[in-house]
Design a protein around this motif. Structure first.
Motif, PDB file in Angstrom:
ATOM      1  N   LYS A 121       0.805  -1.222   0.000  1.00 52.48           N
ATOM      2  CA  LYS A 121       0.000   0.000   0.000  1.00 52.48           C
ATOM      3  C   LYS A 121       0.847   1.285   0.000  1.00 52.48           C
ATOM      4  O   LYS A 121       0.475   2.291   0.588  1.00 52.48           O
ATOM      5  CB  LYS A 121      -0.998  -0.006   1.145  1.00 52.48           C
ATOM      6  CG  LYS A 121      -1.953  -1.188   1.064  1.00 52.48           C
ATOM      7  CD  LYS A 121      -3.166  -0.971   1.892  1.00 52.48           C
ATOM      8  CE  LYS A 121      -4.157  -2.092   1.906  1.00 52.48           C
ATOM      9  NZ  LYS A 121      -4.206  -3.074   0.948  1.00 52.48           N
ATOM     10  N   GLY A 127       1.822   2.554  -3.045  1.00 52.16           N
ATOM     11  CA  GLY A 127       1.625   3.161  -4.362  1.00 52.16           C
ATOM     12  C   GLY A 127       2.757   2.868  -5.322  1.00 52.16           C
ATOM     13  O   GLY A 127       3.139   3.726  -6.106  1.00 52.16           O
ATOM     14  N   LYS A 165      -3.794   2.274  -5.788  1.00 48.56           N
ATOM     15  CA  LYS A 165      -3.433   3.626  -6.242  1.00 48.56           C
ATOM     16  C   LYS A 165      -3.405   4.528  -5.005  1.00 48.56           C
ATOM     17  O   LYS A 165      -4.391   4.651  -4.298  1.00 48.56           O
ATOM     18  CB  LYS A 165      -4.446   4.175  -7.239  1.00 48.56           C
ATOM     19  CG  LYS A 165      -4.639   3.325  -8.460  1.00 48.56           C
ATOM     20  CD  LYS A 165      -3.462   3.439  -9.399  1.00 48.56           C
ATOM     21  CE  LYS A 165      -3.734   2.669 -10.663  1.00 48.56           C
ATOM     22  NZ  LYS A 165      -2.588   2.217 -11.340  1.00 48.56           N
ATOM     23  N   LYS A 166      -2.270   5.137  -4.749  1.00 49.66           N
ATOM     24  CA  LYS A 166      -2.124   6.032  -3.608  1.00 49.66           C
ATOM     25  C   LYS A 166      -2.792   7.365  -3.913  1.00 49.66           C
ATOM     26  O   LYS A 166      -2.579   7.948  -4.958  1.00 49.66           O
ATOM     27  CB  LYS A 166      -0.645   6.243  -3.308  1.00 49.66           C
ATOM     28  CG  LYS A 166      -0.370   6.807  -1.953  1.00 49.66           C
ATOM     29  CD  LYS A 166       1.118   6.732  -1.652  1.00 49.66           C
ATOM     30  CE  LYS A 166       1.355   6.985  -0.196  1.00 49.66           C
ATOM     31  NZ  LYS A 166       2.746   6.774   0.162  1.00 49.66           N
TER      32      LYS A 166
END
Length: 55
Positions: free
Chosen positions: A41, A43, A52-53
């Protein structure tokens, strides 16, 4: 005589797990992320998990 370019090696990683960006950063490939088995997590550029960050 032109110097021979050699790819820098990262210990413990296969050649298809990473590459170096033009700026010299290590970039992990989707193959590496899939071998790892989970999404961190962060990105990542080549995230195979679709994370997707948000900016």
């Amino acid at each position: 005589m032109k110097p021979v370019e050699r790819k820098r090696k990262m210990p413990g990683l296969a050649d298809d797990d990473y590459y170096f960006s033009p700026q010299g950063f290590v970039v992990f490939t989707a193959a590496y992320h899939q071998k790892r088995g989970y999404c961190c997590k962060n990105g990542c550029l080549h995230c195979p998990y679709g994370f997707k960050k948000e900016k």
